[in-house]
Design an enzyme around this catalytic site. Structure first.
Site, PDB file in Angstrom:
ATOM      1  N   HIS A  53       0.794   2.577   3.508  1.00  0.00           N
ATOM      2  CA  HIS A  53       2.091   2.131   4.057  1.00  0.00           C
ATOM      3  C   HIS A  53       3.113   3.242   3.926  1.00  0.00           C
ATOM      4  O   HIS A  53       2.848   4.285   3.331  1.00  0.00           O
ATOM      5  CB  HIS A  53       2.548   0.820   3.431  1.00  0.00           C
ATOM      6  CG  HIS A  53       2.928   0.897   1.972  1.00  0.00           C
ATOM      7  ND1 HIS A  53       2.023   1.195   0.984  1.00  0.00           N
ATOM      8  CD2 HIS A  53       4.114   0.714   1.339  1.00  0.00           C
ATOM      9  CE1 HIS A  53       2.628   1.180  -0.187  1.00  0.00           C
ATOM     10  NE2 HIS A  53       3.912   0.903  -0.006  1.00  0.00           N
ATOM     11  N   HIS A  55       6.120   3.720   2.419  1.00  0.00           N
ATOM     12  CA  HIS A  55       7.101   3.975   1.343  1.00  0.00           C
ATOM     13  C   HIS A  55       6.986   5.388   0.783  1.00  0.00           C
ATOM     14  O   HIS A  55       5.887   5.945   0.691  1.00  0.00           O
ATOM     15  CB  HIS A  55       6.933   2.951   0.219  1.00  0.00           C
ATOM     16  CG  HIS A  55       7.506   1.600   0.582  1.00  0.00           C
ATOM     17  ND1 HIS A  55       7.123   0.440  -0.018  1.00  0.00           N
ATOM     18  CD2 HIS A  55       8.443   1.265   1.509  1.00  0.00           C
ATOM     19  CE1 HIS A  55       7.806  -0.572   0.507  1.00  0.00           C
ATOM     20  NE2 HIS A  55       8.599  -0.092   1.438  1.00  0.00           N
ATOM     21  N   ASP A  57       7.085   6.638  -2.131  1.00  0.00           N
ATOM     22  CA  ASP A  57       6.239   6.933  -3.300  1.00  0.00           C
ATOM     23  C   ASP A  57       4.754   6.937  -2.935  1.00  0.00           C
ATOM     24  O   ASP A  57       3.897   7.123  -3.802  1.00  0.00           O
ATOM     25  CB  ASP A  57       6.544   5.963  -4.454  1.00  0.00           C
ATOM     26  CG  ASP A  57       6.325   4.512  -4.088  1.00  0.00           C
ATOM     27  OD1 ASP A  57       6.607   4.128  -2.936  1.00  0.00           O
ATOM     28  OD2 ASP A  57       5.856   3.752  -4.959  1.00  0.00           O
ATOM     29  N   HIS A  58       4.455   6.749  -1.646  1.00  0.00           N
ATOM     30  CA  HIS A  58       3.077   6.894  -1.153  1.00  0.00           C
ATOM     31  C   HIS A  58       2.964   8.039  -0.141  1.00  0.00           C
ATOM     32  O   HIS A  58       1.864   8.360   0.302  1.00  0.00           O
ATOM     33  CB  HIS A  58       2.596   5.581  -0.515  1.00  0.00           C
ATOM     34  CG  HIS A  58       2.553   4.457  -1.505  1.00  0.00           C
ATOM     35  ND1 HIS A  58       1.378   3.916  -1.982  1.00  0.00           N
ATOM     36  CD2 HIS A  58       3.553   3.802  -2.150  1.00  0.00           C
ATOM     37  CE1 HIS A  58       1.662   2.966  -2.869  1.00  0.00           C
ATOM     38  NE2 HIS A  58       2.971   2.886  -2.984  1.00  0.00           N
ATOM     39  N   HIS A 110       4.342  -6.791   1.927  1.00  0.00           N
ATOM     40  CA  HIS A 110       5.145  -5.764   1.225  1.00  0.00           C
ATOM     41  C   HIS A 110       5.890  -4.919   2.261  1.00  0.00           C
ATOM     42  O   HIS A 110       7.089  -4.719   2.174  1.00  0.00           O
ATOM     43  CB  HIS A 110       4.200  -4.913   0.389  1.00  0.00           C
ATOM     44  CG  HIS A 110       4.854  -3.801  -0.355  1.00  0.00           C
ATOM     45  ND1 HIS A 110       5.724  -4.016  -1.400  1.00  0.00           N
ATOM     46  CD2 HIS A 110       4.762  -2.458  -0.208  1.00  0.00           C
ATOM     47  CE1 HIS A 110       6.143  -2.840  -1.860  1.00  0.00           C
ATOM     48  NE2 HIS A 110       5.571  -1.876  -1.154  1.00  0.00           N
ATOM     49  N   ASP A 127       0.115  -1.381  -2.038  1.00  0.00           N
ATOM     50  CA  ASP A 127       1.082  -2.248  -2.717  1.00  0.00           C
ATOM     51  C   ASP A 127       0.977  -3.690  -2.226  1.00  0.00           C
ATOM     52  O   ASP A 127       1.958  -4.431  -2.211  1.00  0.00           O
ATOM     53  CB  ASP A 127       2.513  -1.732  -2.500  1.00  0.00           C
ATOM     54  CG  ASP A 127       2.785  -0.447  -3.275  1.00  0.00           C
ATOM     55  OD1 ASP A 127       1.872   0.049  -3.967  1.00  0.00           O
ATOM     56  OD2 ASP A 127       3.917   0.060  -3.168  1.00  0.00           O
ATOM     57  N   HIS A 165      -0.330   1.190  -7.996  1.00  0.00           N
ATOM     58  CA  HIS A 165       0.553   1.353  -9.162  1.00  0.00           C
ATOM     59  C   HIS A 165      -0.121   0.887 -10.446  1.00  0.00           C
ATOM     60  O   HIS A 165      -0.947  -0.035 -10.429  1.00  0.00           O
ATOM     61  CB  HIS A 165       1.834   0.521  -9.000  1.00  0.00           C
ATOM     62  CG  HIS A 165       2.807   1.063  -8.004  1.00  0.00           C
ATOM     63  ND1 HIS A 165       3.781   1.974  -8.333  1.00  0.00           N
ATOM     64  CD2 HIS A 165       2.951   0.820  -6.682  1.00  0.00           C
ATOM     65  CE1 HIS A 165       4.497   2.267  -7.254  1.00  0.00           C
ATOM     66  NE2 HIS A 165       4.010   1.578  -6.225  1.00  0.00           N
TER      67      HIS A 165
HETATM   68 ZN    ZN Z   1       5.418   0.245  -1.411  1.00  0.00          ZN
END
Ligand code: ZN
Length: 259
Positions: A53, A55, A57-58, A110, A127, A165
């Site tokens: 996805h 985001h 942090d990915h 998410h 996530d 995570h």
């Molecule tokens: Zn995420």
């Protein structure tokens, strides 16, 4: 096929999937340097990035990674188009040369375009599904997330769940709060405390274990359902409502603002 966790940022995991002859694929890329270091030290040859996805942090490590290893980015057809070169939709199958065969499951909730990658008894759930938890509903609805998790739950029980995570210990605090009498949660709390003390990842987990300990896969269990009804001061609720209430209940428990 061998799969390793590379911890990046505060609590993200990048997964390296190594196939034959040192070919590999990388799942999500919140940070490039530790992943490039691991790949270089093992002498691996990256073939693709698999992206769950959009985001940051990915994705924040993708640019630096591509400047070193210009590989395709296989990801959701409906988001992260800054990066995705090989867009995938629900049910799509593809092969990463020298690494393995993959299948795509869309899992909105998410984010709206989130996808899960399936291969050889493993699910890379990003996530969507965490150990003892699930992603927060940033874009989708409770009904969408419930449907996504219900689909993941139809995979074989021994499927290994590789998530994005290291949230397990925190997630279990809520799981135990919601189901204080669940012996599988109690056992998992003790196991996770030891694993974290040793500095090891608590994932992958198995779908079987998640079905016993993850409140978001257990909203139809009578004990949890009763607790949810009590928390919401409701008389009867649908599965979608129960899921939404558990999600809000956990956010309240964690001290997070409602979305
Ligand atoms: Zn995420």
């Amino acid at each position: 096929m061998q799969i390793y966790a590379i911890p990046v940022l505060d609590d993200n995991y990048v997964w390296i999937i190594e196939g034959d002859n040192r070919q590999c694929a990388v799942v999500d890329l919140g940070e490039a340097e530790p992943v490039i270091a691991a790949i270089a030290s093992r002498g691996l040859v990256p073939q693709a990035i698999l992206l769950t996805h959009h985001h940051w942090d990915h994705t924040a490590g993708i640019q630096a990674f591509l400047s070193r290893y210009p590989v395709p980015v296989i990801g959701p057809a409906t988001e992260a188009q800054t990066w995705v070169t090989d867009p995938k939709r629900d049910g799509d199958a593809f092969t990463v040369a020298g690494v393995g065969d993959f299948r795509v499951l869309t899992s909105p909730g998410h984010t709206l375009g989130h996808i899960v990658f399936l291969t050889e008894g493993a699910a890379f759930t990003g996530d969507t599904l965490f150990s003892a938890g699930c992603g927060r509903l940033f874009e989708g609805t409770a009904a969408q997330m419930l449907h996504s998790l219900d689909r993941i739950a139809t995979l074989p029980d021994d499927t290994l769940i590789y998530c994005g995570h290291e949230y397990t210990a925190d997630s279990l605090r809520f799981a135990q709060h919601a189901e204080p009498d669940n012996p599988a949660i109690r056992a998992r709390v003790a196991e996770v405390a030891k694993v974290r003390q040793d500095g090891r990842p608590t994932v992958p987990t198995t779908l079987a274990l998640e079905k016993k300990t993850n409140p978001f896969l257990r909203i139809r269990e009578p004990g949890l359902r009763e607790a949810v009804i009590h928390y919401a001061s409701a008389s009867s609720i649908t599965d979608e409502e129960a899921f939404g209430i558990v999600r809000r209940w956990k956010d309240d428990f964690d001290g997070l603002k409602p979305l």
